[in-house]
Design an enzyme around this catalytic site. Structure first.
Site, PDB file in Angstrom:
ATOM      1  N   ASP A  98       1.063  -1.915   0.422  1.00  0.00           N
ATOM      2  CA  ASP A  98       0.490  -0.416  -0.277  1.00  0.00           C
ATOM      3  C   ASP A  98       0.990   1.293   0.139  1.00  0.00           C
ATOM      4  O   ASP A  98       0.429   1.893  -0.632  1.00  0.00           O
ATOM      5  CB  ASP A  98      -0.982   0.115   1.306  1.00  0.00           C
ATOM      6  CG  ASP A  98      -0.468  -0.515   2.197  1.00  0.00           C
ATOM      7  OD1 ASP A  98       0.980  -0.908   2.759  1.00  0.00           O
ATOM      8  OD2 ASP A  98      -0.812  -0.428   3.655  1.00  0.00           O
ATOM      9  N   ASP A 101       7.090   3.192   3.615  1.00  0.00           N
ATOM     10  CA  ASP A 101       7.175   4.979   4.727  1.00  0.00           C
ATOM     11  C   ASP A 101       8.621   4.586   4.869  1.00  0.00           C
ATOM     12  O   ASP A 101       9.361   5.705   4.069  1.00  0.00           O
ATOM     13  CB  ASP A 101       6.146   4.531   5.735  1.00  0.00           C
ATOM     14  CG  ASP A 101       6.119   5.214   6.852  1.00  0.00           C
ATOM     15  OD1 ASP A 101       6.402   6.691   6.188  1.00  0.00           O
ATOM     16  OD2 ASP A 101       5.970   5.375   8.201  1.00  0.00           O
ATOM     17  N   LYS A 129       6.249   8.133   0.724  1.00  0.00           N
ATOM     18  CA  LYS A 129       5.595   9.153   1.742  1.00  0.00           C
ATOM     19  C   LYS A 129       7.792   9.143   1.462  1.00  0.00           C
ATOM     20  O   LYS A 129       7.815   9.088   2.986  1.00  0.00           O
ATOM     21  CB  LYS A 129       5.345   9.015   2.849  1.00  0.00           C
ATOM     22  CG  LYS A 129       4.247   9.368   3.851  1.00  0.00           C
ATOM     23  CD  LYS A 129       3.692   9.005   4.477  1.00  0.00           C
ATOM     24  CE  LYS A 129       2.564   8.186   5.479  1.00  0.00           C
ATOM     25  NZ  LYS A 129       2.764   7.798   6.945  1.00  0.00           N
ATOM     26  N   PHE A 151      -0.387  10.722   8.102  1.00  0.00           N
ATOM     27  CA  PHE A 151      -1.412   9.318   7.895  1.00  0.00           C
ATOM     28  C   PHE A 151      -1.909   9.613   7.711  1.00  0.00           C
ATOM     29  O   PHE A 151      -3.227   9.934   7.872  1.00  0.00           O
ATOM     30  CB  PHE A 151      -1.349   9.369   9.682  1.00  0.00           C
ATOM     31  CG  PHE A 151      -1.279   7.829   9.871  1.00  0.00           C
ATOM     32  CD1 PHE A 151      -0.004   6.863   9.521  1.00  0.00           C
ATOM     33  CD2 PHE A 151      -2.792   6.874   9.858  1.00  0.00           C
ATOM     34  CE1 PHE A 151      -0.195   5.387  10.412  1.00  0.00           C
ATOM     35  CE2 PHE A 151      -2.974   5.572  10.351  1.00  0.00           C
ATOM     36  CZ  PHE A 151      -1.767   4.759  10.403  1.00  0.00           C
ATOM     37  N   VAL A 152      -2.335   8.430   6.324  1.00  0.00           N
ATOM     38  CA  VAL A 152      -3.695   8.418   5.450  1.00  0.00           C
ATOM     39  C   VAL A 152      -4.146   6.511   6.120  1.00  0.00           C
ATOM     40  O   VAL A 152      -3.634   5.541   6.366  1.00  0.00           O
ATOM     41  CB  VAL A 152      -2.870   8.162   4.267  1.00  0.00           C
ATOM     42  CG1 VAL A 152      -2.594  10.130   3.993  1.00  0.00           C
ATOM     43  CG2 VAL A 152      -2.040   7.208   3.915  1.00  0.00           C
ATOM     44  N   ASP A 158      -5.577   1.366   7.679  1.00  0.00           N
ATOM     45  CA  ASP A 158      -5.471   1.545   8.587  1.00  0.00           C
ATOM     46  C   ASP A 158      -5.952   2.578   9.379  1.00  0.00           C
ATOM     47  O   ASP A 158      -4.288   2.230   9.286  1.00  0.00           O
ATOM     48  CB  ASP A 158      -6.017  -0.546   9.124  1.00  0.00           C
ATOM     49  CG  ASP A 158      -4.513  -0.839   9.341  1.00  0.00           C
ATOM     50  OD1 ASP A 158      -3.844  -0.105   9.060  1.00  0.00           O
ATOM     51  OD2 ASP A 158      -4.549  -0.760  10.859  1.00  0.00           O
ATOM     52  N   ARG A 164     -10.286   0.313   6.434  1.00  0.00           N
ATOM     53  CA  ARG A 164      -9.640   0.623   5.562  1.00  0.00           C
ATOM     54  C   ARG A 164     -11.056   0.119   4.689  1.00  0.00           C
ATOM     55  O   ARG A 164     -10.109   0.178   3.336  1.00  0.00           O
ATOM     56  CB  ARG A 164      -8.968  -1.515   5.578  1.00  0.00           C
ATOM     57  CG  ARG A 164      -8.172  -1.667   6.656  1.00  0.00           C
ATOM     58  CD  ARG A 164      -7.838  -3.165   7.057  1.00  0.00           C
ATOM     59  NE  ARG A 164      -7.010  -3.617   8.017  1.00  0.00           N
ATOM     60  CZ  ARG A 164      -5.671  -3.149   7.881  1.00  0.00           C
ATOM     61  NH1 ARG A 164      -5.281  -2.547   6.836  1.00  0.00           N
ATOM     62  NH2 ARG A 164      -5.019  -3.350   8.888  1.00  0.00           N
TER      63      ARG A 164
HETATM   64  P1  IMP Z   1       7.179   0.689   5.934  1.00  0.00           P
HETATM   65  O1  IMP Z   1       8.203  -0.391   6.798  1.00  0.00           O
HETATM   66  O2  IMP Z   1       8.000   2.154   7.133  1.00  0.00           O
HETATM   67  O3  IMP Z   1       8.022   1.828   4.775  1.00  0.00           O
HETATM   68  O4  IMP Z   1       6.383   0.886   6.061  1.00  0.00           O
HETATM   69  C1  IMP Z   1       5.136   0.287   5.217  1.00  0.00           C
HETATM   70  C2  IMP Z   1       4.157   0.094   6.273  1.00  0.00           C
HETATM   71  O5  IMP Z   1       3.156   0.347   7.127  1.00  0.00           O
HETATM   72  C3  IMP Z   1       3.244  -0.364   5.101  1.00  0.00           C
HETATM   73  O6  IMP Z   1       2.749  -1.391   5.017  1.00  0.00           O
HETATM   74  C4  IMP Z   1       2.237   0.467   5.778  1.00  0.00           C
HETATM   75  O7  IMP Z   1       0.788  -1.183   6.460  1.00  0.00           O
HETATM   76  C5  IMP Z   1       2.253   0.847   6.855  1.00  0.00           C
HETATM   77  N1  IMP Z   1       2.230   2.174   6.826  1.00  0.00           N
HETATM   78  C6  IMP Z   1       3.392   3.197   6.717  1.00  0.00           C
HETATM   79  N2  IMP Z   1       2.480   4.368   6.458  1.00  0.00           N
HETATM   80  C7  IMP Z   1       0.960   4.693   7.201  1.00  0.00           C
HETATM   81  C8  IMP Z   1      -0.165   5.910   6.632  1.00  0.00           C
HETATM   82  O8  IMP Z   1       0.077   7.053   6.314  1.00  0.00           O
HETATM   83  N3  IMP Z   1      -1.504   4.802   7.176  1.00  0.00           N
HETATM   84  C9  IMP Z   1      -1.386   4.095   6.797  1.00  0.00           C
HETATM   85  N4  IMP Z   1      -0.702   2.437   7.486  1.00  0.00           N
HETATM   86  C10 IMP Z   1       0.964   3.310   7.153  1.00  0.00           C
HETATM   87 MG    MG Z   2       1.346  -3.512   5.043  1.00  0.00          MG
END
Ligand code: IMP
Ligand code: MG
Length: 175
Positions: A98, A101, A129, A151-152, A158, A164
């Site tokens: 999705d 981050d 992001k 935060f989306v 979710d 969701r």
């Molecule tokens: P990362 O490992 O920090 O890149 O995070 C990725 C995971 O964090 C994604 O697969 C999402 O499930 C969750 N995530 C990151 N940012 C958001 C947000 O703004 N809203 C909801 N879930 C998020």
């Molecule tokens: Mg995820």
């Protein structure tokens, strides 16, 4: 907390169709086995359902992998819990998530997929992001929308398990 629309459902739909056409053009043909789409759950469930149906390819396999790093909050814990990858040896794998981050999730899963012997790995995320990137190995070849550090929720994403189901991508405003 009230959801405010950031990207409406019709814009998501047309962007997903465009991504599907681009990915199919890039990853079509020349292989013994079909493209293996590896969908990261739970957040990627809406996106992968739409993206898979937007891939004009004759044969695609879809596998699912549960990952988690949030434990109910709005900030990553830094530890990416994940299931073992399915059999991917010699395959072209498209990881679908999705949102990108910190990058830790994609970096971890890409590493797992490469160690499991995939011939090629690509990644596609609906949202990026970049402001919050920590792990440079967490990068995507295909990005739907680049968004600011908010935060989306909605369209599969979710907050503590809620929201969701919203068809639009929304920001959660306090109050
Ligand atoms: P990362 O490992 O920090 O890149 O995070 C990725 C995971 O964090 C994604 O697969 C999402 O499930 C969750 N995530 C990151 N940012 C958001 C947000 O703004 N809203 C909801 N879930 C998020
Ligand atoms: Mg995820």
């Amino acid at each position: 907390m009230r959801p405010r629309v950031l990207i409406p459902a019709d814009r998501i739909a047309s962007r997903v169709r465009g991504l599907g056409a681009t990915i199919a053009r890039d990853l079509a043909g020349g292989r013994d086995a079909p493209l293996l789409v590896l969908a990261l759950l739970d957040g990627g469930f809406c996106f992968v359902a739409d993206l898979a149906r937007a891939l004009p390819l004759p044969d695609v396999e879809i596998a699912f992998l549960r990952t988690s790093s949030y434990r109910g909050g709005t900030r990553s814990t830094g530890v990416v819990e994940r299931e073992p990858v399915p059999s991917v040896a010699g395959r072209c794998v498209l990881i679908v998530d999705d949102i990108l981050d910190t990058g830790r999730t994609l970096a971890a899963v890409r590493g797992d997929v490469l160690r499991a012997g995939a011939a090629a790995v690509r990644a596609c995320v609906l949202l990026d992001k970049p402001a919050r990137r920590i792990d440079a190995d967490g990068r995507a070849d295909y990005v739907g929308f680049t968004i600011p550090d908010v935060f989306v929720i909605g369209y599969g994403l979710d907050h503590a398990g809620s929201f969701r189901h919203l068809p639009d991508l929304c920001v959660l405003d306090e109050g």
